[in-house]
Design a protein around this motif. Structure first.
Motif, PDB file in Angstrom:
ATOM      1  N   PRO A  66      12.242  -2.243  -5.113  1.00 45.37           N
ATOM      2  CA  PRO A  66      12.105  -1.036  -4.286  1.00 45.37           C
ATOM      3  C   PRO A  66      11.615   0.164  -5.073  1.00 45.37           C
ATOM      4  CG  PRO A  66      14.419  -1.479  -4.755  1.00 45.37           C
ATOM      5  CD  PRO A  66      13.650  -2.653  -5.275  1.00 45.37           C
ATOM      6  N   ILE A  67      10.867   1.019  -4.390  1.00 46.07           N
ATOM      7  CA  ILE A  67      10.393   2.281  -4.969  1.00 46.07           C
ATOM      8  C   ILE A  67      11.301   3.388  -4.449  1.00 46.07           C
ATOM      9  CG2 ILE A  67       8.463   3.898  -5.077  1.00 46.07           C
ATOM     10  CD1 ILE A  67       6.622   1.455  -4.570  1.00 46.07           C
ATOM     11  N   ASP A  68      12.011   4.043  -5.352  1.00 48.15           N
ATOM     12  CA  ASP A  68      13.011   5.045  -4.975  1.00 48.15           C
ATOM     13  C   ASP A  68      12.336   6.389  -4.713  1.00 48.15           C
ATOM     14  OD1 ASP A  68      15.229   6.559  -4.598  1.00 48.15           O
ATOM     15  OD2 ASP A  68      16.259   5.932  -6.428  1.00 48.15           O
ATOM     16  N   LEU A  69      12.356   6.835  -3.445  1.00 50.58           N
ATOM     17  CA  LEU A  69      11.801   8.138  -3.093  1.00 50.58           C
ATOM     18  C   LEU A  69      12.809   9.262  -3.291  1.00 50.58           C
ATOM     19  CD1 LEU A  69       9.699   7.455   0.146  1.00 50.58           C
ATOM     20  CD2 LEU A  69       8.996   7.348  -2.247  1.00 50.58           C
ATOM     21  N   GLY A  70      14.033   8.930  -3.633  1.00 54.33           N
ATOM     22  CA  GLY A  70      15.073   9.934  -3.824  1.00 54.33           C
ATOM     23  C   GLY A  70      16.075   9.903  -2.679  1.00 54.33           C
ATOM     24  N   LEU A  71      17.053  10.685  -2.856  1.00 54.33           N
ATOM     25  CA  LEU A  71      17.196  11.782  -3.799  1.00 54.33           C
ATOM     26  C   LEU A  71      17.640  11.302  -5.186  1.00 54.33           C
ATOM     27  CD1 LEU A  71      19.020  14.332  -1.492  1.00 54.33           C
ATOM     28  CD2 LEU A  71      16.642  14.432  -2.197  1.00 54.33           C
ATOM     29  N   ARG A  72      16.940  11.841  -6.209  1.00 52.88           N
ATOM     30  CA  ARG A  72      17.314  11.621  -7.594  1.00 52.88           C
ATOM     31  C   ARG A  72      17.585  12.982  -8.240  1.00 52.88           C
ATOM     32  NH1 ARG A  72      16.798   6.075  -9.021  1.00 52.88           N
ATOM     33  NH2 ARG A  72      17.941   6.821 -10.860  1.00 52.88           N
ATOM     34  N   LEU A  73      17.952  12.949  -9.514  1.00 53.63           N
ATOM     35  CA  LEU A  73      18.363  14.167 -10.209  1.00 53.63           C
ATOM     36  C   LEU A  73      17.308  15.271 -10.115  1.00 53.63           C
ATOM     37  CD1 LEU A  73      20.434  15.610 -11.965  1.00 53.63           C
ATOM     38  CD2 LEU A  73      19.411  14.511 -13.975  1.00 53.63           C
TER      39      LEU A  73
ATOM     40  N   GLY B  99       6.747  -9.624  -2.613  1.00 57.92           N
ATOM     41  CA  GLY B  99       5.412  -9.876  -3.156  1.00 57.92           C
ATOM     42  C   GLY B  99       4.280  -9.483  -2.249  1.00 57.92           C
ATOM     43  N   ARG B 100       4.581  -8.777  -1.157  1.00 53.17           N
ATOM     44  CA  ARG B 100       3.523  -8.439  -0.198  1.00 53.17           C
ATOM     45  C   ARG B 100       3.385  -6.931   0.000  1.00 53.17           C
ATOM     46  NH1 ARG B 100       4.795 -11.717   5.113  1.00 53.17           N
ATOM     47  NH2 ARG B 100       2.751 -10.898   5.685  1.00 53.17           N
ATOM     48  N   LEU B 101       4.420  -6.303   0.553  1.00 49.30           N
ATOM     49  CA  LEU B 101       4.356  -4.882   0.864  1.00 49.30           C
ATOM     50  C   LEU B 101       5.335  -4.096  -0.004  1.00 49.30           C
ATOM     51  CD1 LEU B 101       4.281  -4.947   4.780  1.00 49.30           C
ATOM     52  CD2 LEU B 101       2.352  -4.577   3.232  1.00 49.30           C
ATOM     53  N   PRO B 102       4.983  -2.863  -0.380  1.00 46.32           N
ATOM     54  CA  PRO B 102       5.931  -2.037  -1.137  1.00 46.32           C
ATOM     55  C   PRO B 102       7.070  -1.564  -0.233  1.00 46.32           C
ATOM     56  CG  PRO B 102       3.955  -0.771  -0.624  1.00 46.32           C
ATOM     57  CD  PRO B 102       3.680  -2.188  -0.189  1.00 46.32           C
ATOM     58  N   LEU B 103       8.262  -1.473  -0.816  1.00 47.07           N
ATOM     59  CA  LEU B 103       9.437  -0.971  -0.104  1.00 47.07           C
ATOM     60  C   LEU B 103       9.813   0.385  -0.690  1.00 47.07           C
ATOM     61  CD1 LEU B 103      11.943  -1.222   1.767  1.00 47.07           C
ATOM     62  CD2 LEU B 103      13.083  -2.420  -0.124  1.00 47.07           C
ATOM     63  N   PHE B 104       9.764   1.430   0.132  1.00 43.58           N
ATOM     64  CA  PHE B 104      10.155   2.778  -0.285  1.00 43.58           C
ATOM     65  C   PHE B 104      11.540   3.072   0.291  1.00 43.58           C
ATOM     66  CE2 PHE B 104       5.521   2.692   0.163  1.00 43.58           C
ATOM     67  CZ  PHE B 104       5.116   3.138  -1.096  1.00 43.58           C
ATOM     68  N   VAL B 105      12.421   3.628  -0.527  1.00 42.83           N
ATOM     69  CA  VAL B 105      13.805   3.863  -0.097  1.00 42.83           C
ATOM     70  C   VAL B 105      14.138   5.346  -0.202  1.00 42.83           C
ATOM     71  CG1 VAL B 105      16.225   3.240  -0.428  1.00 42.83           C
ATOM     72  CG2 VAL B 105      14.429   1.557  -0.921  1.00 42.83           C
ATOM     73  N   LEU B 106      14.675   5.901   0.882  1.00 45.64           N
ATOM     74  CA  LEU B 106      15.072   7.301   0.967  1.00 45.64           C
ATOM     75  C   LEU B 106      16.586   7.344   1.200  1.00 45.64           C
ATOM     76  CD1 LEU B 106      13.746  10.186   1.076  1.00 45.64           C
ATOM     77  CD2 LEU B 106      13.717   9.924   3.572  1.00 45.64           C
ATOM     78  N   HIS B 107      17.323   8.034   0.331  1.00 53.73           N
ATOM     79  CA  HIS B 107      18.793   7.975   0.414  1.00 53.73           C
ATOM     80  C   HIS B 107      19.428   9.264  -0.106  1.00 53.73           C
ATOM     81  CE1 HIS B 107      19.163   7.446  -4.007  1.00 53.73           C
ATOM     82  NE2 HIS B 107      18.020   6.774  -3.880  1.00 53.73           N
TER      83      HIS B 107
ATOM     84  N   SER C  86       0.961  -0.705   5.678  1.00 50.24           N
ATOM     85  CA  SER C  86       0.708  -0.504   4.251  1.00 50.24           C
ATOM     86  C   SER C  86       1.977  -0.595   3.419  1.00 50.24           C
ATOM     87  CB  SER C  86       0.069   0.863   4.026  1.00 50.24           C
ATOM     88  OG  SER C  86       0.969   1.899   4.431  1.00 50.24           O
ATOM     89  N   GLY C  87       3.134  -0.355   4.046  1.00 46.23           N
ATOM     90  CA  GLY C  87       4.395  -0.389   3.323  1.00 46.23           C
ATOM     91  C   GLY C  87       5.556  -0.188   4.271  1.00 46.23           C
ATOM     92  N   VAL C  88       6.757  -0.288   3.730  1.00 42.63           N
ATOM     93  CA  VAL C  88       7.983  -0.144   4.513  1.00 42.63           C
ATOM     94  C   VAL C  88       8.785   1.021   3.946  1.00 42.63           C
ATOM     95  CG1 VAL C  88      10.157  -1.233   5.220  1.00 42.63           C
ATOM     96  CG2 VAL C  88       8.063  -2.611   5.041  1.00 42.63           C
ATOM     97  N   LEU C  89       9.172   1.949   4.804  1.00 52.14           N
ATOM     98  CA  LEU C  89      10.033   3.061   4.402  1.00 52.14           C
ATOM     99  C   LEU C  89      11.423   2.813   4.968  1.00 52.14           C
ATOM    100  CD1 LEU C  89      10.709   5.873   3.283  1.00 52.14           C
ATOM    101  CD2 LEU C  89       9.821   6.852   5.419  1.00 52.14           C
ATOM    102  N   PHE C  90      12.404   2.676   4.084  1.00 52.80           N
ATOM    103  CA  PHE C  90      13.797   2.497   4.508  1.00 52.80           C
ATOM    104  C   PHE C  90      14.523   3.826   4.322  1.00 52.80           C
ATOM    105  CE2 PHE C  90      18.257   1.724   4.074  1.00 52.80           C
ATOM    106  CZ  PHE C  90      18.534   0.669   4.927  1.00 52.80           C
ATOM    107  N   CYS C  91      15.096   4.339   5.408  1.00 54.39           N
ATOM    108  CA  CYS C  91      15.843   5.600   5.368  1.00 54.39           C
ATOM    109  C   CYS C  91      17.280   5.325   5.784  1.00 54.39           C
ATOM    110  CB  CYS C  91      15.203   6.627   6.290  1.00 54.39           C
ATOM    111  SG  CYS C  91      16.083   8.205   6.349  1.00 54.39           S
TER     112      CYS C  91
END
Length: 439
Positions: free
Chosen positions: A260-267, A224-232, A176-181
């Motif tokens: 990319p969809i930023d999962l955080g860490l954000r402010l 254009g296919r799968l969402p990319l979620f980024v954890l940092h 369903s998607g890709v999680l990059f940590c």
């Protein structure tokens, strides 16, 4: 130099010490490290200084050829480094050559500038894990290249002596998607909560900034296919990681548009978390602000990031998982359900498999094998087969003694098992060509 009263004798001593200082330093170096004698001539001979880049350009081809068997084999970047380093240092007054500078700057720049098609392999600095298949693949040059080559859409494998199953490599029909940590250390936590399987997520983890192999994979499967979620982390490096996963750099230019969809860490994520001083850097504040802004940080975040940082590790395990799952749901992540055609084929194949299991179980209870005599020279024949085919194990050889056709059949089964387990370290083009459904 020793401080002495000024007179003719002491002036002569000072002159001699000054003239022989370089030689003294070299001799002491040789006494501590005898191998340093090979650098004596270059150190003691006064020549115009050669830069490390100029030296590298002179020796790089010979270093690659030496490391790669004249271009016939893949060569690790580190192998090329060890071939090139002594020559480069000899040409640059023994200036120390760092591996990072060689592998990340000199070697890629040489390849790009000279347009050579070398088979250079970089160490895997992370892993990707598919949901449900238990494949865990190193994020290295060879592994990712072979994985992308082997990717295929779901294929229904009919039941034979084993149950029917759905064979798939890559994202089609099951991810369903890709999680990059940015940290590898969280993999046991993700496994403990079954994160990948529950959300049908491919998880890519690296040690810090993404390598080009990771960007190549993301470029191929997320464009254009799968969402990319980024954890940092909430720091300069964390935002750099976020930026390099969609922005062109000197080392990699994306063919697809990646958002990319930023999962955080954000402010908003760091309230109540322990802050540490920002990592030391020689970059001036103006350039830091520009870099952070280019990588997506807001002005409020930049004001903090210039002086402080917050690591993902400051979060408790339950809080981290809760944040990830909450944000995945906010972005509409869902389980994968394929089209009606594939669902129907799977349903029929599993029904056929169910009926075959009943037949096999009944046949097994009624079947009685015929015993045969064990050959007296079995050990000798097994040894002869292993000598001729050293890639086999002894039990493979026993099967070949019993049935010669098992030689090719056994190798084919091993290749299937290898791919199923997620081993993509070798090129097995022939094993894939007859499938007909590679993407």
């Amino acid at each position: 130099m020793t401080k002495r009263p000024r007179n003719i004798a002491n002036d002569m001593l000072d002159a001699v010490e000054t003239a022989t200082r370089k030689w003294t330093r070299q001799k002491k170096s040789e006494e501590r490290h005898p191998g340093m004698v090979r650098y004596r001539a270059s150190r003691m001979t006064k020549e115009p200084r050669t830069s490390q880049k100029e030296a590298a350009w002179e020796v790089m081809e010979a270093a690659y050829m030496a490391a790669s068997g004249n271009g016939s084999l893949p060569a690790m970047a580190r192998q090329i480094f060890y071939q090139a380093r002594p020559k480069i240092m000899e040409m640059t007054d023994d200036k120390q050559l760092a591996y990072g500078y060689f592998s990340q700057v000199l070697l890629p720049d040489y390849i790009e500038e000279h347009g050579v098609s070398w088979n250079v392999v970089y160490d895997a600095r992370g892993h990707l894990e598919e949901p449900h298949t238990n494949r865990r693949i190193g994020v290295g040059t060879i592994e990712i290249g072979n994985y992308l080559h082997a990717m295929r859409a779901p294929k229904i494998v009919a039941a034979e002596f084993s149950d029917a199953n759905v064979d798939v490599i890559g994202p089609s029909g099951g991810i369903s998607g890709v999680l990059f940590c940015e940290k590898e250390g969280f993999n046991p936590l993700f496994k403990a909560v079954n994160l990948a399987n529950r959300y049908d997520l491919m998880i890519i983890s690296t040690k810090g900034v993404s390598v080009t192999a990771a960007r190549q994979l993301i470029d191929e499967i997320c464009g254009g296919r799968l969402p990319l979620f980024v954890l940092h982390d909430f720091d300069l490096a964390g935002f750099m990681i976020l930026g390099t996963l969609h922005r062109d750099t000197r080392r990699y230019q994306f063919a697809s548009v990646i958002d990319p969809i930023d999962l955080g860490l954000r402010l908003k994520d760091i309230a109540g978390l322990e802050r540490e001083p920002a990592a030391a850097t020689r970059t001036n504040e103006a350039d830091l602000r520009k870099q952070l802004a280019n990588n997506g940080a807001t002005n409020a975040e930049i004001a903090i990031l210039l002086n402080e940082r917050v690591e993902l590790n400051t979060m408790t395990s339950d809080a981290l998982i809760a944040m990830i799952e909450r944000k995945l749901k906010e972005h509409g992540i869902e389980k994968v359900v394929p089209n009606d055609d594939l669902l129907g084929k799977a349903y029929q194949a599993f029904n056929h498999s169910k009926q075959l299991r009943a037949v096999f179980k009944k046949a097994e209870s009624a079947f009685k094998s015929t015993k045969i005599k064990t050959p007296a020279d079995l050990k000798k024949r097994v040894g002869a087969i292993l000598k001729k085919h050293p890639d086999l194990r002894w039990d493979d050889a026993v099967q070949v003694v019993l049935d010669e056709t098992q030689l090719d059949a056994g190798r084919a089964e091993k290749q299937k098992a290898k791919k199923k387990s997620g081993d993509f370290t070798d090129n097995d083009d022939d094993a894939e060509e007859d499938e007909g459904d590679n993407e």
